[in-house]
Structures are given as structure tokens and as C-alpha cells.
Design a protein around this motif. Structure first.
Motif, mmCIF file in Angstrom:
data_model
loop_
_atom_site.group_PDB
_atom_site.id
_atom_site.type_symbol
_atom_site.label_atom_id
_atom_site.label_comp_id
_atom_site.label_asym_id
_atom_site.label_seq_id
_atom_site.Cartn_x
_atom_site.Cartn_y
_atom_site.Cartn_z
ATOM 1 N N PRO A 1 -0.481 10.211 -11.593
ATOM 2 C CA PRO A 1 -0.297 9.178 -10.576
ATOM 3 C C PRO A 1 -1.282 8.021 -10.715
ATOM 4 C CG PRO A 1 -0.147 11.353 -9.584
ATOM 5 C CD PRO A 1 -0.604 11.553 -10.999
ATOM 6 N N GLU A 2 -2.528 8.336 -11.068
ATOM 7 C CA GLU A 2 -3.541 7.279 -11.210
ATOM 8 C C GLU A 2 -3.170 6.319 -12.339
ATOM 9 O OE1 GLU A 2 -5.074 10.768 -9.209
ATOM 10 O OE2 GLU A 2 -4.195 10.536 -11.220
ATOM 11 N N LEU A 3 -2.753 6.869 -13.474
ATOM 12 C CA LEU A 3 -2.383 6.031 -14.609
ATOM 13 C C LEU A 3 -1.086 5.263 -14.322
ATOM 14 C CD1 LEU A 3 -3.154 5.157 -17.439
ATOM 15 C CD2 LEU A 3 -1.834 7.105 -18.336
ATOM 16 N N ALA A 4 -0.166 5.898 -13.590
ATOM 17 C CA ALA A 4 1.084 5.221 -13.227
ATOM 18 C C ALA A 4 0.802 4.003 -12.347
ATOM 19 C CB ALA A 4 2.011 6.196 -12.507
ATOM 20 N N ASN A 17 -6.392 4.112 -6.315
ATOM 21 C CA ASN A 17 -6.849 5.213 -7.169
ATOM 22 C C ASN A 17 -8.258 5.680 -6.801
ATOM 23 O OD1 ASN A 17 -4.488 5.227 -8.669
ATOM 24 N ND2 ASN A 17 -5.269 3.759 -10.167
ATOM 25 N N LEU A 18 -9.071 4.785 -6.264
ATOM 26 C CA LEU A 18 -10.419 5.148 -5.831
ATOM 27 C C LEU A 18 -10.434 5.749 -4.430
ATOM 28 C CD1 LEU A 18 -12.302 1.927 -7.055
ATOM 29 C CD2 LEU A 18 -12.049 4.113 -8.257
ATOM 30 N N LEU A 19 -9.502 5.321 -3.595
ATOM 31 C CA LEU A 19 -9.495 5.746 -2.195
ATOM 32 C C LEU A 19 -8.807 7.095 -1.991
ATOM 33 C CD1 LEU A 19 -8.563 2.283 -0.642
ATOM 34 C CD2 LEU A 19 -10.774 3.418 -0.442
ATOM 35 N N ILE A 20 -7.744 7.348 -2.750
ATOM 36 C CA ILE A 20 -6.945 8.555 -2.519
ATOM 37 C C ILE A 20 -7.737 9.849 -2.699
ATOM 38 C CG2 ILE A 20 -4.980 9.892 -3.386
ATOM 39 C CD1 ILE A 20 -3.592 7.198 -3.957
ATOM 40 N N PRO A 21 -8.550 10.019 -3.755
ATOM 41 C CA PRO A 21 -9.271 11.292 -3.915
ATOM 42 C C PRO A 21 -10.193 11.627 -2.745
ATOM 43 C CG PRO A 21 -9.323 10.035 -5.958
ATOM 44 C CD PRO A 21 -8.780 9.116 -4.907
ATOM 45 N N VAL A 54 9.281 -1.906 -7.870
ATOM 46 C CA VAL A 54 7.853 -1.669 -7.635
ATOM 47 C C VAL A 54 7.630 -0.473 -6.705
ATOM 48 C CG1 VAL A 54 5.757 -2.638 -6.621
ATOM 49 C CG2 VAL A 54 7.174 -4.040 -8.119
ATOM 50 N N THR A 55 8.482 -0.335 -5.692
ATOM 51 C CA THR A 55 8.321 0.772 -4.753
ATOM 52 C C THR A 55 8.411 2.120 -5.451
ATOM 53 O OG1 THR A 55 9.214 -0.536 -2.919
ATOM 54 C CG2 THR A 55 9.263 1.871 -2.683
ATOM 55 N N TRP A 56 9.350 2.245 -6.385
ATOM 56 C CA TRP A 56 9.606 3.535 -7.012
ATOM 57 C C TRP A 56 9.022 3.671 -8.408
ATOM 58 C CZ3 TRP A 56 10.749 6.909 -3.635
ATOM 59 C CH2 TRP A 56 11.489 6.551 -2.504
ATOM 60 N N ALA A 57 8.440 2.591 -8.950
ATOM 61 C CA ALA A 57 7.915 2.644 -10.314
ATOM 62 C C ALA A 57 6.864 3.731 -10.521
ATOM 63 C CB ALA A 57 7.363 1.278 -10.717
ATOM 64 N N PRO A 58 5.864 3.879 -9.624
ATOM 65 C CA PRO A 58 4.889 4.962 -9.846
ATOM 66 C C PRO A 58 5.538 6.342 -9.884
ATOM 67 C CG PRO A 58 4.033 3.382 -8.256
ATOM 68 C CD PRO A 58 5.481 3.046 -8.461
ATOM 69 N N LYS A 69 0.810 -1.222 0.000
ATOM 70 C CA LYS A 69 0.000 0.000 0.000
ATOM 71 C C LYS A 69 0.843 1.272 0.000
ATOM 72 C CE LYS A 69 -0.701 -0.379 5.022
ATOM 73 N NZ LYS A 69 -1.661 -0.831 6.046
ATOM 74 N N VAL A 70 2.162 1.148 0.173
ATOM 75 C CA VAL A 70 3.022 2.330 0.156
ATOM 76 C C VAL A 70 3.263 2.876 -1.250
ATOM 77 C CG1 VAL A 70 5.378 3.156 0.582
ATOM 78 C CG2 VAL A 70 4.148 1.944 2.373
ATOM 79 N N PRO A 71 3.681 2.057 -2.239
ATOM 80 C CA PRO A 71 4.015 2.627 -3.550
ATOM 81 C C PRO A 71 2.934 3.503 -4.183
ATOM 82 C CG PRO A 71 4.781 0.365 -3.431
ATOM 83 C CD PRO A 71 3.971 0.608 -2.184
ATOM 84 N N PRO A 72 1.643 3.130 -4.132
ATOM 85 C CA PRO A 72 0.636 3.987 -4.776
ATOM 86 C C PRO A 72 0.506 5.371 -4.144
ATOM 87 C CG PRO A 72 -0.255 1.788 -4.392
ATOM 88 C CD PRO A 72 1.035 1.883 -3.630
#
Length: 405
Positions: free
Chosen positions: A245-248, A151-155, A230-234, A24-27
Motif C-alpha cells: 500500500p505504501e508503494l502504491a 504513508n507516514l501517518l497511517i502506521p 485516482v480513487t481506486w488506483a492504490p 485523503k480517502v484513496p490512500p
């Protein structure tokens, strides 16, 4: 057998729940860096510290399982996940968040050993292939879910909403696990007493075999590369390719989505070709190339196909590693110990990957290409250990282990 499948699905849900919390950290990494005022190196530890408990607990987890049984040890894993996630959800600074991640990591350290052992307890050898193959998708499924649900939770709830979702899914898994899972009846000849049939001498003998440590070292290099990317990919996709960020997050989630399929295909290929050691070496080379070039993509048009390949081909490396583990300790009854050793070194790599990659990129003034150096180095180790493992085990015929993934 109906009860056995119920236990398998409960263990699978529990495994997916801890992985959801792990990834849950990377996103939300960019949000955490800004709101908690931390640099990339410390941000990497928000991911990798989750595996610290896994390093400490990998071998003791096998003993905990023997002492208290699959039900209580699995419940303990989920309780730790819930407590750590709640603590993180209330965190106002990086120190408290890190503390919560350590507690959550205890859940992963236990569940990674407990879940496959519980499946082995309930299924006789000739019927373990399918349930173990399903369980092998726990990491891809969990990471795919959280990358897209974030992506649904962050906004609506920012990063804390992701933490509270992790808490709820772990709590739900705990309830299901407590209601469904039980230690199996001790029926002679079923293989269900295997975890209690090994003694201290057997464990010591297995741990002295170089093959299991070579296999685990290669898996550790894979864990380093996987976590480091994976941690830094987004963040990489957002900064280097100007992607939202959402698309990443969606693009990164494509890899675990494909890995869900590749683990099943890899298992089928091992059964069909009967060459797991050869597949181990080949897949380590392919993984080194794919991860090594992942921070060097020159065009955004390469992102989707590269993420698909990152999910498909490296999945063969993990599956063949799991398949060969019991052979490396020379006894199917010591498969739990073999998994513990694999998890030990995988978590060592997982701990080191994110902060090392983040630190190197940070010191290179956000030159993401520099992140390829540690990934290539780690997987070069995996190639070397895979070759040595194949050489050591080369006198034995290539075959499919009965409890292979």
C-alpha cells in the motif's frame, strides 16, 4: 503589489488545504473498507460525495462571492473544511463519515470559485499570468502531499491520523487567510471591480451560450475519469500487481507531481503556439487513451512511466480548458461565472466516477479491466465536446486569453 502576492499565496494555501482533504480517502481506502465494513460502491461515495456540495454550490458560489467578498467567502470555505474533517475524525460508521465529507465538500465548492476570483481582484490583467499559473497547480500539489504524507501517518495513527492532519492544515490555512486576505482597494482602471460589474442580464446571456456548456461537459468527463481512476488506483496496484500500500500510494502520487510541471509547460505552449482549441482536442484524445488503459497494465514495469504520462499529458487538457473559459462566455468580466460552470460539471463527473467505477469492478468480481470501460466512455464524451467547441468557436482566431492559466 507586495500585498497582492501575499493574498495570492494565502489563497493558494487555502486551495491546497481543501484538496488535501479531498484526496485523503484513496490512500486509506482499503483500511476504510475493512474497518467500516462497506463495499466498493459505497467506498467510492466516500470520495465522490465530497463533490456533491460542489455540484450544488458551483453557481451560487459566484453569487456568494459578489455578496460578501473574497475574504469572508474564503473563510467560510475553510471553516466548512475544518468542521467536516473534525466530524469525520470522530466517525464510527460510514454514515457519519459521509456527512463529514459533504460538509468538507462545501469548502471545495466555494474555494474553487473564490480563490481564482480573489487573484483576479488583486492583479491587473497584464500581471495575472504568473499568479494564475501558480494557482493552477493547487490540485496536483494537494493530492501529491496527502498521498505521500499518508504513508507516514497511517502506521502511527491509522486512517484517523490522516483526517486529523487534514483538519490541522485547513485550520492553519484559515488563520493565514484571515490575517492576510482583504478585499482590494477599488482603484479605477485596475479591473478589480470586475466581479461587481456584471448584472443579471449578463449572467443569463452567458449561460445561454452553448460554448461554455460544451467546454464544461468535456471537463466533466475529465473529472469522472480522474476521480474514477485516482480513487481506486492504490487498491488496483495493491491487488492486481501485489504492491505494498505504501508503494502504491507513492506511485499514484507521481501523476500529480508531474502535473505541477505540466500545467506550467501547457501555459507556456499556449502562449507560444496560440492554438488552445487545437491543444484541447489533442489532449482530450491522449487523456482518453491513457486513462482508458490505466486499469489494463500487464506488467508492473509499466506503472511508473504510465503514472508519469497520466500526470503530464492530461494536464494540458485542464490548462487549456481554464484558458478558454473566459472566451466561451465572451467577456473577461464573466470569467468567475465561467469557472463556476466548469466546476459544476467537473464536480458532477467527480461525484459519479468513483462509485460507478467501483461498482462495475465489484460486479465484475474484482476484474479491474472492467474499470476501463467507464473511463473510456467518459473521455469519449470529452473528445466529442472538444471537437464541437472547436467548431463553434472556429470562426474566432486562436489566441491566448489575458487571464489564462
Amino acid at each position: 503589489m507586495g500585498k497582492a502576492w501575499g493574498v495570492m499565496w494565502a489563497a493558494y494555501l487555502a486551495s491546497v488545504a481543501v484538496v488535501v482533504n479531498q484526496f485523503k480517502v484513496p490512500p486509506v481506502m482499503d483500511i476504510l473498507l475493512n474497518q467500516l465494513h462497506i463495499d466498493m460502491a459505497l467506498g467510492g461515495w466516500l470520495m465522490s460525495v465530497f463533490a456533491v456540495a460542489g455540484v450544488v454550490l458551483s453557481l451560487p458560489a459566484a453569487l456568494v462571492l459578489d455578496r460578501v467578498g473574497g475574504k469572508l467567502s474564503g473563510m467560510l470555505a475553510l471553516i466548512c473544511t475544518v468542521i467536516g474533517s473534525v466530524l469525520g475524525g470522530f466517525a464510527m460508521n460510514a454514515a457519519v463519515l459521509l456527512a463529514g465529507r459533504v460538509i468538507e465538500g462545501i469548502g471545495l465548492g466555494l474555494m474553487a470559485v473564490v480563490a481564482p476570483a480573489v487573484i483576479v481582484m488583486w492583479f491587473p490583467p497584464e500581471k495575472r499570468g504568473v499568479p494564475m499559473g501558480i494557482w493552477a497547480s493547487w490540485v496536483p500539489v494537494g493530492s501529491f502531499l496527502i498521498f505521500n504524507l499518508a504513508n507516514l501517518l497511517i502506521p502511527a495513527f491509522s486512517w484517523r491520523g490522516v483526517w486529523w492532519f487534514g483538519t490541522l492544515i485547513a485550520l492553519a490555512a484559515l488563520i493565514v487567510y484571515a490575517l492576510v486576505v482583504a478585499d482590494p482597494p477599488k482603484v479605477a482602471g485596475t479591473g478589480q471591480e470586475a466581479t461587481n460589474s456584471t448584472d443579471k442580464v449578463s449572467y443569463n446571456s452567458a449561460l445561454k451560450r452553448p460554448a461554455i456548456w460544451l467546454l464544461a461537459a468535456g471537463f466533466g468527463g475529465f473529472g469522472f475519469a480522474n476521480a474514477g481512476f485516482v480513487t481506486w488506483a492504490p487498491s488496483y496496484l495493491t491487488q492486481a500487481h501485489n504492491i505494498s500500500p505504501e508503494l502504491a500510494n507513492f506511485y499514484v502520487s507521481l501523476s500529480p507531481m508531474v502535473a505541477i510541471i505540466s500545467t506550467v509547460i501547457a501555459g507556456w505552449a499556449i502562449d507560444k503556439l496560440q492554438r488552445p482549441k487545437t491543444m484541447l482536442v489533442i489532449s482530450s484524445v491522449v487523456a482518453c487513451f491513457l486513462y482508458g488503459y490505466s486499469f489494463l497494465l500487464g506488467s508492473a514495469g509499466w506503472i511508473v512511466p504510465w503514472m508519469l504520462m497520466l500526470g503530464f499529458f492530461p494536464g494540458f487538457f485542464a490548462t487549456t480548458t481554464f484558458t478558454l473559459a473566459p472566451e466561451a462566455v465572451a467577456s473577461p468580466q464573466l470569467a468567475g461565472l465561467a469557472m463556476a460552470v466548469l466546476n459544476l460539471l467537473f464536480n458532477v463527473g467527480f461525484v459519479l466516477g468513483p462509485p460507478v467505477v467501483g461498482g462495475i469492478v465489484n460486479n465484475a468480481q474484482a476484474n479491474w479491466g472492467a474499470g476501463s470501460i467507464p473511463l473510456t466512455s467518459a473521455l469519449s464524451i470529452s473528445i466529442a465536446t472538444s471537437l464541437l467547441f472547436a467548431k463553434i468557436m472556429g470562426k474566432k482566431p486562436e489566441r491566448q486569453n489575458e487571464s489564462a492559466f
